[in-house]
Structure formats: structure tokens, C-alpha cells
Write a protein that holds these residues in place. Sequence first.
Motif, PDB file in Angstrom:
ATOM      1  N   GLU A 138      17.963 -10.460  -0.098  1.00  0.00           N
ATOM      2  CA  GLU A 138      17.987  -9.563   1.062  1.00  0.00           C
ATOM      3  C   GLU A 138      17.096  -8.363   0.753  1.00  0.00           C
ATOM      4  O   GLU A 138      17.220  -7.762  -0.315  1.00  0.00           O
ATOM      5  CB  GLU A 138      19.444  -9.111   1.242  1.00  0.00           C
ATOM      6  CG  GLU A 138      19.728  -8.272   2.445  1.00  0.00           C
ATOM      7  CD  GLU A 138      21.117  -7.666   2.284  1.00  0.00           C
ATOM      8  OE1 GLU A 138      21.222  -6.427   2.225  1.00  0.00           O
ATOM      9  OE2 GLU A 138      22.097  -8.449   2.192  1.00  0.00           O
ATOM     10  N   ILE A 139      16.196  -8.058   1.662  1.00  0.00           N
ATOM     11  CA  ILE A 139      15.370  -6.857   1.485  1.00  0.00           C
ATOM     12  C   ILE A 139      15.583  -5.967   2.701  1.00  0.00           C
ATOM     13  O   ILE A 139      15.294  -6.368   3.828  1.00  0.00           O
ATOM     14  CB  ILE A 139      13.878  -7.214   1.323  1.00  0.00           C
ATOM     15  CG1 ILE A 139      13.688  -8.087   0.064  1.00  0.00           C
ATOM     16  CG2 ILE A 139      13.013  -5.969   1.263  1.00  0.00           C
ATOM     17  CD1 ILE A 139      12.255  -8.378  -0.298  1.00  0.00           C
ATOM     18  N   PRO A 140      16.127  -4.757   2.490  1.00  0.00           N
ATOM     19  CA  PRO A 140      16.447  -3.876   3.621  1.00  0.00           C
ATOM     20  C   PRO A 140      15.202  -3.572   4.466  1.00  0.00           C
ATOM     21  O   PRO A 140      14.080  -3.524   3.939  1.00  0.00           O
ATOM     22  CB  PRO A 140      16.961  -2.599   2.946  1.00  0.00           C
ATOM     23  CG  PRO A 140      17.349  -3.011   1.565  1.00  0.00           C
ATOM     24  CD  PRO A 140      16.461  -4.144   1.199  1.00  0.00           C
ATOM     25  N   ALA A 141      15.436  -3.342   5.739  1.00  0.00           N
ATOM     26  CA  ALA A 141      14.346  -3.093   6.687  1.00  0.00           C
ATOM     27  C   ALA A 141      13.450  -1.944   6.230  1.00  0.00           C
ATOM     28  O   ALA A 141      12.216  -2.000   6.343  1.00  0.00           O
ATOM     29  CB  ALA A 141      14.914  -2.799   8.079  1.00  0.00           C
ATOM     30  N   LYS A 142      14.070  -0.915   5.655  1.00  0.00           N
ATOM     31  CA  LYS A 142      13.288   0.246   5.209  1.00  0.00           C
ATOM     32  C   LYS A 142      12.320  -0.142   4.096  1.00  0.00           C
ATOM     33  O   LYS A 142      11.180   0.317   4.049  1.00  0.00           O
ATOM     34  CB  LYS A 142      14.248   1.335   4.700  1.00  0.00           C
ATOM     35  CG  LYS A 142      14.200   2.629   5.526  1.00  0.00           C
ATOM     36  CD  LYS A 142      14.617   3.821   4.703  1.00  0.00           C
ATOM     37  CE  LYS A 142      16.081   4.165   4.848  1.00  0.00           C
ATOM     38  NZ  LYS A 142      16.534   5.305   4.043  1.00  0.00           N
ATOM     39  N   ALA A 143      12.804  -0.989   3.197  1.00  0.00           N
ATOM     40  CA  ALA A 143      11.952  -1.458   2.095  1.00  0.00           C
ATOM     41  C   ALA A 143      10.835  -2.347   2.636  1.00  0.00           C
ATOM     42  O   ALA A 143       9.688  -2.288   2.171  1.00  0.00           O
ATOM     43  CB  ALA A 143      12.784  -2.218   1.068  1.00  0.00           C
ATOM     44  N   GLN A 144      11.152  -3.149   3.621  1.00  0.00           N
ATOM     45  CA  GLN A 144      10.132  -4.002   4.236  1.00  0.00           C
ATOM     46  C   GLN A 144       9.024  -3.144   4.838  1.00  0.00           C
ATOM     47  O   GLN A 144       7.830  -3.416   4.667  1.00  0.00           O
ATOM     48  CB  GLN A 144      10.767  -4.884   5.317  1.00  0.00           C
ATOM     49  CG  GLN A 144      11.724  -5.942   4.770  1.00  0.00           C
ATOM     50  CD  GLN A 144      12.186  -6.920   5.856  1.00  0.00           C
ATOM     51  OE1 GLN A 144      11.411  -7.266   6.733  1.00  0.00           O
ATOM     52  NE2 GLN A 144      13.442  -7.344   5.789  1.00  0.00           N
ATOM     53  N   GLN A 145       9.443  -2.089   5.536  1.00  0.00           N
ATOM     54  CA  GLN A 145       8.475  -1.206   6.172  1.00  0.00           C
ATOM     55  C   GLN A 145       7.603  -0.528   5.126  1.00  0.00           C
ATOM     56  O   GLN A 145       6.376  -0.454   5.251  1.00  0.00           O
ATOM     57  CB  GLN A 145       9.207  -0.162   7.021  1.00  0.00           C
ATOM     58  CG  GLN A 145       8.290   0.643   7.931  1.00  0.00           C
ATOM     59  CD  GLN A 145       7.435  -0.264   8.826  1.00  0.00           C
ATOM     60  OE1 GLN A 145       7.954  -1.152   9.504  1.00  0.00           O
ATOM     61  NE2 GLN A 145       6.116  -0.088   8.808  1.00  0.00           N
ATOM     62  N   HIS A 146       8.253  -0.090   4.058  1.00  0.00           N
ATOM     63  CA  HIS A 146       7.543   0.579   2.981  1.00  0.00           C
ATOM     64  C   HIS A 146       6.487  -0.348   2.364  1.00  0.00           C
ATOM     65  O   HIS A 146       5.370   0.076   2.059  1.00  0.00           O
ATOM     66  CB  HIS A 146       8.539   1.029   1.913  1.00  0.00           C
ATOM     67  CG  HIS A 146       7.913   1.814   0.812  1.00  0.00           C
ATOM     68  ND1 HIS A 146       7.620   3.167   0.940  1.00  0.00           N
ATOM     69  CD2 HIS A 146       7.482   1.443  -0.418  1.00  0.00           C
ATOM     70  CE1 HIS A 146       7.040   3.589  -0.161  1.00  0.00           C
ATOM     71  NE2 HIS A 146       6.950   2.561  -1.014  1.00  0.00           N
ATOM     72  N   ALA A 147       6.867  -1.614   2.193  1.00  0.00           N
ATOM     73  CA  ALA A 147       5.935  -2.600   1.637  1.00  0.00           C
ATOM     74  C   ALA A 147       4.721  -2.750   2.540  1.00  0.00           C
ATOM     75  O   ALA A 147       3.565  -2.640   2.096  1.00  0.00           O
ATOM     76  CB  ALA A 147       6.636  -3.948   1.464  1.00  0.00           C
ATOM     77  N   VAL A 148       4.985  -2.981   3.816  1.00  0.00           N
ATOM     78  CA  VAL A 148       3.907  -3.193   4.784  1.00  0.00           C
ATOM     79  C   VAL A 148       2.987  -1.963   4.817  1.00  0.00           C
ATOM     80  O   VAL A 148       1.753  -2.092   4.827  1.00  0.00           O
ATOM     81  CB  VAL A 148       4.483  -3.506   6.179  1.00  0.00           C
ATOM     82  CG1 VAL A 148       3.368  -3.585   7.218  1.00  0.00           C
ATOM     83  CG2 VAL A 148       5.270  -4.823   6.130  1.00  0.00           C
ATOM     84  N   ASP A 149       3.588  -0.778   4.787  1.00  0.00           N
ATOM     85  CA  ASP A 149       2.790   0.453   4.795  1.00  0.00           C
ATOM     86  C   ASP A 149       1.861   0.523   3.590  1.00  0.00           C
ATOM     87  O   ASP A 149       0.832   1.192   3.618  1.00  0.00           O
ATOM     88  CB  ASP A 149       3.715   1.682   4.785  1.00  0.00           C
ATOM     89  CG  ASP A 149       4.492   1.809   6.093  1.00  0.00           C
ATOM     90  OD1 ASP A 149       4.136   1.112   7.067  1.00  0.00           O
ATOM     91  OD2 ASP A 149       5.479   2.580   6.133  1.00  0.00           O
ATOM     92  N   ASN A 150       2.268  -0.147   2.510  1.00  0.00           N
ATOM     93  CA  ASN A 150       1.453  -0.109   1.297  1.00  0.00           C
ATOM     94  C   ASN A 150       0.649  -1.390   1.075  1.00  0.00           C
ATOM     95  O   ASN A 150       0.215  -1.664  -0.043  1.00  0.00           O
ATOM     96  CB  ASN A 150       2.346   0.189   0.088  1.00  0.00           C
ATOM     97  CG  ASN A 150       2.809   1.639   0.083  1.00  0.00           C
ATOM     98  OD1 ASN A 150       2.095   2.516  -0.382  1.00  0.00           O
ATOM     99  ND2 ASN A 150       3.975   1.905   0.657  1.00  0.00           N
ATOM    100  N   GLY A 151       0.498  -2.163   2.143  1.00  0.00           N
ATOM    101  CA  GLY A 151      -0.372  -3.345   2.072  1.00  0.00           C
ATOM    102  C   GLY A 151       0.181  -4.476   1.234  1.00  0.00           C
ATOM    103  O   GLY A 151      -0.579  -5.241   0.631  1.00  0.00           O
ATOM    104  N   MET A 152       1.503  -4.586   1.177  1.00  0.00           N
ATOM    105  CA  MET A 152       2.116  -5.670   0.396  1.00  0.00           C
ATOM    106  C   MET A 152       3.083  -6.432   1.282  1.00  0.00           C
ATOM    107  O   MET A 152       3.559  -5.919   2.294  1.00  0.00           O
ATOM    108  CB  MET A 152       2.925  -5.077  -0.763  1.00  0.00           C
ATOM    109  CG  MET A 152       2.087  -4.621  -1.923  1.00  0.00           C
ATOM    110  SD  MET A 152       3.136  -3.949  -3.233  1.00  0.00           S
ATOM    111  CE  MET A 152       2.990  -2.204  -2.866  1.00  0.00           C
ATOM    112  N   THR A 153       3.401  -7.655   0.869  1.00  0.00           N
ATOM    113  CA  THR A 153       4.510  -8.336   1.524  1.00  0.00           C
ATOM    114  C   THR A 153       5.788  -7.771   0.909  1.00  0.00           C
ATOM    115  O   THR A 153       5.785  -7.286  -0.231  1.00  0.00           O
ATOM    116  CB  THR A 153       4.458  -9.852   1.286  1.00  0.00           C
ATOM    117  OG1 THR A 153       4.551 -10.102  -0.119  1.00  0.00           O
ATOM    118  CG2 THR A 153       3.157 -10.452   1.819  1.00  0.00           C
ATOM    119  N   PRO A 154       6.913  -7.833   1.678  1.00  0.00           N
ATOM    120  CA  PRO A 154       8.169  -7.265   1.149  1.00  0.00           C
ATOM    121  C   PRO A 154       8.573  -7.873  -0.192  1.00  0.00           C
ATOM    122  O   PRO A 154       9.034  -7.164  -1.090  1.00  0.00           O
ATOM    123  CB  PRO A 154       9.173  -7.580   2.257  1.00  0.00           C
ATOM    124  CG  PRO A 154       8.344  -7.617   3.511  1.00  0.00           C
ATOM    125  CD  PRO A 154       7.050  -8.232   3.090  1.00  0.00           C
TER     126      PRO A 154
END
Lengths: 478, 478
Positions: free
Chosen positions: B401-417
Motif C-alpha cells: 500500500e502506498i498512501p496517496a500523498k506518497a504517490q503524489q510526491h513520487a509523481v512530482d519528482n518524476g518517479m513511479t510510486p
Amino acid sequence: MKVENSLHSENINQKLLGIQYAVRGRVVQRAQQIEREIQKGVPKPFERVIRANIGDCHALGQQPITFIRQVLGLAACPQLMSSPNIPEDVKERVAEILSDCTKGSVGAYSPSNGLQIVRSRVAQYIEGRDGVPASSDDIYLGSGASDVIKAVLTMFVQEMNGKPPAIMLSVPQYPLFSGTFSELGLRQANYYLDEENGWALQVAELERCWREASVDSHVRAIVVINPGNPTGQVLTRENIEQVIKFAHEHNLFILADEVYQENIVCKPFHSFKKVMHEMGPPYCGMELASFSACSKGWAAECGMRSGYVELVRLHPRVQQAFNTARAVMQCPTVLGQCILDCVMKPPLPGEPSYDLFVKEVNHIHRVLTERTKTAYETFNSIPGFFCNPIDGAMFAYPRIEIPAKAQQHAVDNGMTPDEFYCLRLLEETGVCVVPGTGFGQLPGTFHFRTTILHPRQEFDHMMASIRRFHVNFIKRYS
Amino acid sequence: MKVENSLHSENINQKLLGIQYAVRGRVVQRAQQIEREIQKGVPKPFERVIRANIGDCHALGQQPITFIRQVLGLAACPQLMSSPNIPEDVKERVAEILSDCTKGSVGAYSPSNGLQIVRSRVAQYIEGRDGVPASSDDIYLGSGASDVIKAVLTMFVQEMNGKPPAIMLSVPQYPLFSGTFSELGLRQANYYLDEENGWALQVAELERCWREASVDSHVRAIVVINPGNPTGQVLTRENIEQVIKFAHEHNLFILADEVYQENIVCKPFHSFKKVMHEMGPPYCGMELASFSACSKGWAAECGMRSGYVELVRLHPRVQQAFNTARAVMQCPTVLGQCILDCVMKPPLPGEPSYDLFVKEVNHIHRVLTERTKTAYETFNSIPGFFCNPIDGAMFAYPRIEIPAKAQQHAVDNGMTPDEFYCLRLLEETGVCVVPGTGFGQLPGTFHFRTTILHPRQEFDHMMASIRRFHVNFIKRYS
């Protein structure tokens, strides 16, 4: 009950159907059949087949280098470290290599480009050879040179402005290249080596080749085989300079197949890398791929599959793509890498293995020197034969006269004249050589390639058989 | 002075730019950096990196099988035959193998498909496994399974009626396949394994995949990985029958990646070949490619690069084309072939090496059994983790499980979650696993692949580190 095949000759990758590999082709397959027939007692005009089709030194009786095999045996089975009669420098070498293997096992994957220690040794070898810096990051080990040659060629498979890619290739050439070109869909732009001038590369011929190929292809690179295979010539420094200038003018990438660089009789070897460097700007800034392998040279460890490419001054994005493509295949065999380590840094004077090593290498070199000379002299003494001096590698590629009647007979039977000649030679004498068609030749000329490293008695027998056969053949078809 | 590169990212084979290989990808490259940083004294919240990215048993401390290494050591260096403490069956095996090498040297080329003796052993092994005839002529040895997988895939690269070729591939899959598809220009038609049902293959999903891919591609074949990598499931006989019927209906060629067939904990292994045979006509007449390798099973000799494919019921013209394409690359490493010989015919009861061999193999099997169970239980005990039972292979592939906030943070930094998750795991604990993106996963789900064969203490430490990290990670991003 027969089910229809889902994969058949109509829907298989059609490029595969175009691959030819004469070194293991029709004549060689017939030789295998004959060997089985002899085993079954079928009478033949000879006792056994003499294989002269493939540059496989150990199969011709050359002894492996003791130092290499001791290192290999102990690296594979460190328990044997305590065996009697193992020199200290062997043990040290094994310990050194294993210290760079994860958990000290040759059974762990190495980095995709090879063990750091081995790549460093390759770089040091190249620096020693050329007096020019080399980086271990530019070295990629492979399962034989074939493996890395194919990997490098793959980079050029790209249509440009609607034109298919072409690569310039010498004729004659080693059919790994033509076969791989077929598989990859690279067009082969042939430039003919000048047989009348010791198989030199003539710039006018390079220009002709480039001009004609450029009409409907995008010429991307040039392959140069030096020392030549099957031709055995060693290029002069001047000739290499000409090729480099030519490549620069047309923005071509140079692929230098230098696998026979240690199999040279008397001429000096000039690497493309060194010549580029010495020519200075702009040539010293050009890209280059230079190949070598443990299956050649004094090691001659064909079955081990170990080779390398040095990729010089690649564009960083290109090198990155190459790295990833190599990573998918994991790594080349680690034991093959161990051999390369020994070849790149053989025993030094004063080390326990040195004396035996030098004795073994000198013997190999003596045999090569003697055989190249005898092959050259013998072939030129046969009426209807012409053979250039053999500077290196391990083959002779004589030109042979085939009477018009024999040529017609061949064509009537669906063969090329040289193939017919080689098949008759095989049937009548048991000598198995490869027709020139497999390497390429000027239209209207005929050749065969033979290895020359057989034991003395077998070699003499082979030469006498060829002479006798040829004289009869000419008589029969004149 | 800089010369312009003749080969650059615009004119390199564009297919190479599309290759991804996460097993040696971004996270792993960062792990290498961290290792260098630790060497330089850069402080880290852990002592050292734990590599769990690659199925490399010896690198994880698994000991090589003594019998294999003794055979290998002596085959490489027959001079060591007289070493003390070498069992007689080892010497006999070496003599047997060398009698099939030209002039008794592993340094001579073997036939392109491999030594006859080894191919016969492979055929006998398969017959013993399946109770179905096997022919040594259908066996092709390779430099690892990767080598022959790529060679077989190459046969399908052919446009048909203007449609590009596609091959059905499971998701998740082992990225050798996706990487090689990219290089060869084969379209990847993804069918999703059913995670909720122990990673089973569902026929409805296979049909959906085929239907959708067939709109603009010609679907040629289906790849099935059994036991699964990264998923570790072993297919039931019934499931295999369904796949065979499906493939028959759509005239697909089956590529069965069965490299983990000896790494199974408790379920029975059913080979595709055996099931096809038992299903009778028309299925017993279908073509098949089945792959296996010495880098897996109890041998786990990854660095040796030795594997094989059995090509069953190929069209004769297809087999001929395959033979020629293989011949160009000469042969796979002969020492790798020696290992395969040992793996296919291990010591028998009563032979001197038998007791030690059984002891070593049993230990390896015990470790696998224990680790698969512990990994399964541990992962399912972490809140936000789900892990199917692990039947075999050497990996766990838990869903996280990857929290939505972490997913967003990943995307913002050009990575997949999942990449972000794995990089954080690495930075905070030193544990190096591979993000699910590298193998594929249902959109919106996240996984990682970890090897599970570390020594007990290291394994426990790794599991504890992952648990601690995950709990903190969830807290941080909730």
C-alpha cells in the motif's frame, strides 16, 4: 495426427532464411557424413577426414597454455588450491580474481560489462600496446568476440530519411559479419581487397563502394579485419591512416576486428586506436570499436567463449543504451573472463610460471611462422594456384584456377564452381576446406580457405593431397 | 578538439533506447553508489547495503555443489586429475565429457548446438521427468537461458499482412522478455495474472489480451513463466491445459520459461511438454519451446552462463534456419556445458560423490522451503502488505500500500510510486529491492520483488528493516 505448424518458412523472420555460414556449411556437413560413413566401414580413398575448415587450434592439436588452465581449474574449484605442483603465481592470480567475484564465487553474476579486475587488465594491456590511455569503463567483455560484434552492429540498425542502413565490409570477409548483417537487416556494402597488392585496402575502391551504396542506403560504418580473415594480411600503418581519413570524410564509425593481433609472423601490428591517436586532430577524436578474443592468439581457447570490445569515445547516450542492452543478457561467462585476465597479463619474468609459459608461446609462434611460410610456398608451387604472403592469422586463402568445363559442370549441378571444387577435394582426399563463396571473392575468381596449424605430418599430407587432387582435377576438366 | 559523433541518440537503433532492465536499473545503480559512499566513510543509517535485487544464489552465500566444481576444475585442467581427495566418479565424469571434446580439450569449439554427450543427457533428463521421448537433436545449449530465449524470440520478428508481430506476455513478467521484445521490435501483448487467485492464468484474460492485441498486431506466440518470476506460483495441471487449448485455438507458439522447475517447495511441477503429450491429439502435435538453465535449481551457477532450450516439433525449414543462425555465433561455452552435464545427471546412489551431493542439495532445499514460508508469513503480517503463497523460484513479490500523498510526491519528482518507495527503503535501511514497475503490475497496484535466499541472520534483519521502514513510511505520508 499432424497439426499444422504455427511457425513455418512463410512466417518465420525472413531475415533468418538469408543467413549463410560456410565455415559450418554444406562442405563441412558432408565431411561429418563421411566421418560417420568411415565409422560404419564404408570404403573411402583416404583413412580419415582432415578438418581445415575452422580456426580451432586445440582441435588441430595445439596444447593449451599451462598457466591459463591451472588458473582456470583452481578458480572453478578452489578446493584444488592445495594440489601439488601448483606454482605460487597461479594461486595468487586465482585469489586476485576471486576477490573481485561476489562472495569469491565464479558462480555469481559479474557486472554485465565484466569483472572490474579483468576490464582493468584489458585497459592496461591496451595502454601497454599503444601507449595511449584506455579506460576500463570502455571495455565490454563478451561471450567471444562474436557476441560483442553482434551487439555493436545492432546499434546501427536504423533507417534514416527513408534509407536503410548499410555497413561497408571487405570482400573477402569473415562470415560472422555477413551472417549477422543478414539477421539484423543491415545492408552489406562490399569493398574488394586488392589481391594483386597483398590484399591491401585501396581508397579508390572504398570511395566507389561508398558512392554506390549511398544511392539507396545510408552508409553508417566500415568494418576492417586486421590481420585479415581469411586473407592473412597485416595492414600497413599508411593503409590504416588512409582508412581513417576516408571514414572521417564520410562520418563513418570504424569497427576494427583485431582478433588476430597476436597471430602475426613478422610485420608490426598497428591498432586503429593508436594510429588515430597519432594522427592527431580531428582523427584522434573519432569513435571506434576494436574487438579481440581469447579464441585467437597463443591462448586459442575457442571453446571458452571469451572476448571483448573497446568502445572508444562513444556518445554518452549511446553508451548508456549499450549498457542497458548488455544488462538484459546478465553477463558473459565468468570463467571466460578468468582466461582473458591471464591473456591480458601473462606471467612476468621471474615469476614461477614464466619459463614454461615462454616455452609454450614460443613453440606456438614457431609453428605459425613455419606453417605460413610453407603454405605460401607450397600453394604458389602448384600450377594454377596463387597465394599472397601470409602475414598473420591462421589461414591461407589461395586463388585457384577452375577450368571452364568444371565451372559448367558445377553450375549444371546447382553449385558454385568453388563449392564443387571443395566437395570433390573432400570426396577424393578427405581434406575439408571452405569454398571462397563463403567469404566472398571478385566475380570470376575462385578461392578456398584452409587452416594451416595442423601438426607437421598432417599438414604435409594435406598439402600433398591438395596438390595431387588439383593436378588431376585440371587434367579431368581441361 | 571535439569531433561530432557519427553515432548519437538520434541515429542509433531507436529500439535500443526503449529497453528497460530494472533488475540492474536505477535503484540498483543507487545501491552501488551508496556502497562506494560507505567505503569513503559517508555516514549512513545502516552498516551495509543488502542486495535483494537479483536471483544470484552464490552472491547470497549459497555454497556451490562440490561435485560440479570438481568436475569443472578437472575438465579445465586435466593435470589436476591426480590431486588427492578427488572421488572416482568425478574423474570418470571428466573423462567422459572430454572424450566428446575434440582432441579432449574444452578449448576446442563444440558443435553449435552443444556437445553430443551433454545434449543426450538433457534429453534423458527430460524423458525421466516427463516419461515422454526427447531427442538430443531438439536440444540447443546456450550461454544461459537468456541467450536461447532471445534466439527463439528472433524467429517471430516478421510483419504479416501489414501487421507487426506481437507476443503475449504475462504481467508481472521477468524483464529479460520485455527488454528483448523492445530490442527486437516485438509488440508486447500483456495478459494479467490473477493476483487474487494465487497468480493464476485466467482464460478470459488470455482471450481479452489476444482480442485486443489482434486489432493491430499479428499475435504469434505466448510466453508462460512457470514457476513464476517474480511471482513464485507453480501452475496447476488444469491451468496448463487451459493455456495449451487457448494457444491451439489461436495457432500460437508456446514459449515455456521453466527455468525454476527445480526450485519448488511442495507442489508438483508439470512441464508443458508432458501435459501436451498427455492431452493427446491435436495438442500433442503442437510446437513448443521449453527453457531451463544452470543458473537456477540447486546448481545456481549464474556466472557460468549455461542453459538450454528444447525445441519440440519444429517445422524442418524452421529448425534449419535456427541451426544456421546459431552456427554464426559458433557455440556456447564448453565449461558451461560441463556444468549442465552434471546438473542433468547428478551422482547416483552408491557413487562416491552421492552422499555429499545429497547433503548439499537437501540443505539448499531446506533453506528455500523455510525462506518461502517465512517471507510469506512476514509480509502478510505487515499492515498494508499482501503476499501470495510462494510455491517456488526464489523471490517474493508482495503488494504494498502506498498512501496517496506518497504517490503524489513520487509523481512530482518524476518517479513511479513504487520506485520512490524502493529508493526510500534503500536510503533508509540499505535494503535494495526492485520496484514492481520493472516487472509490471495492474495499474494502481504497487509491488516490489525481493530475493529471499539470504543467510538466516541477514534475511531476518532485512525483513525487520522492511517492516520498520513501511510502518514509518505510512505514518509519514498519511
